[in-house]
Design an enzyme around this catalytic site. Structure first.
Site, PDB file in Angstrom:
ATOM      1  CG  ASP A  15      -9.120  31.963 -55.705  1.00 30.84           C
ATOM      2  OD1 ASP A  15      -9.057  32.647 -56.743  1.00 30.84           O
ATOM      3  OD2 ASP A  15      -8.600  30.917 -55.398  1.00 30.84           O
ATOM      4  CB  CYS A  72     -10.548  29.795 -57.945  1.00 26.96           C
ATOM      5  SG  CYS A  72     -10.438  28.206 -58.948  1.00 26.96           S
ATOM      6  CB  THR A  74      -7.358  26.068 -62.260  1.00 25.72           C
ATOM      7  OG1 THR A  74      -7.961  25.467 -61.237  1.00 25.72           O
ATOM      8  CG2 THR A  74      -5.855  26.259 -62.066  1.00 25.72           C
ATOM      9  CG  HIS A 105     -25.540  19.212 -74.061  1.00 26.34           C
ATOM     10  ND1 HIS A 105     -24.584  18.309 -74.803  1.00 26.34           N
ATOM     11  CD2 HIS A 105     -26.217  19.919 -75.036  1.00 26.34           C
ATOM     12  CE1 HIS A 105     -24.824  18.404 -76.074  1.00 26.34           C
ATOM     13  NE2 HIS A 105     -25.597  19.530 -76.406  1.00 26.34           N
ATOM     14  CG  HIS A 140     -29.171  17.452 -73.128  1.00 26.43           C
ATOM     15  ND1 HIS A 140     -28.100  16.737 -73.495  1.00 26.43           N
ATOM     16  CD2 HIS A 140     -29.820  18.090 -74.384  1.00 26.43           C
ATOM     17  CE1 HIS A 140     -27.852  16.907 -74.951  1.00 26.43           C
ATOM     18  NE2 HIS A 140     -28.657  17.669 -75.385  1.00 26.43           N
TER      19      HIS A 140
END
Length: 161
Positions: A15, A72, A74, A105, A140
């Site tokens: 963004d 973006c 955060t 993982h 995993h």
């Protein structure tokens, strides 16, 4: 004769808040010989991150790209949006350790970063780790399989509605 690249094909999008870091990553990837599909945005003009998270996710799930990078402000919003695409395992990383573990993982296929959280240089280092780290499988795999089962169950329940 052209020798095909062994590098994974990368879908990248952001963004407006992630635009600068996305551009830094894109330029690095292209200079390192990766095939990059830039899905936008193309400026710091305000746009909605869900559109770009969805675009990266769909590109990866359709196998048009092998891995995705979504940025973006955060990294949280765009990772949530990407993870709504069935088959996407988008992981938000803030450092080299989380970028590595996302692949090792979780077999993450989309790396999410925060353009207002990490510098361009740190983002490049995290991308390098993400792209060169192999999934460990083993114990995993059971957990990744459970994630896939949740997706299938959700799709089946949605189809009944």
């Amino acid at each position: 004769m052209t020798i095909p690249s062994t590098n994974p094909r990368i879908a990248i999008a952001s963004d407006h808040a992630g635009f600068s870091v996305k551009e830094t990553i894109r330029k690095y990837l292209e200079s390192a010989g990766y095939a990059v599909s830039d899905l936008g945005t193309s400026s710091e003009e305000s746009v909605d991150y869900p559109d770009y998270g969805k675009a990266v996710g769909e590109r990866v799930v359709s196998k048009q790209s092998d891995l995705g990078i979504a940025v973006c402000g955060t990294g949280m919003g765009i990772s949530i949006a990407a993870n709504k695409v069935p088959g996407v395992r988008a992981a938000l990383a803030h450092d080299l350790h989380t970028a590595r573990l996302a692949r090792e993982h979780n077999d993450a296929n989309v790396l999410a970063l925060g353009g207002r959280v990490v510098s361009g240089e740190a983002a490049i280092r995290m991308v390098q780790v993400f792209l060169t780290t192999a999934y460990l499988g083993g114990r995993h795999q059971r957990r990744v399989d459970k994630i896939t089962a949740i997706e299938k169950q959700e799709r089946a329940e949605a189809a009944k509605r």
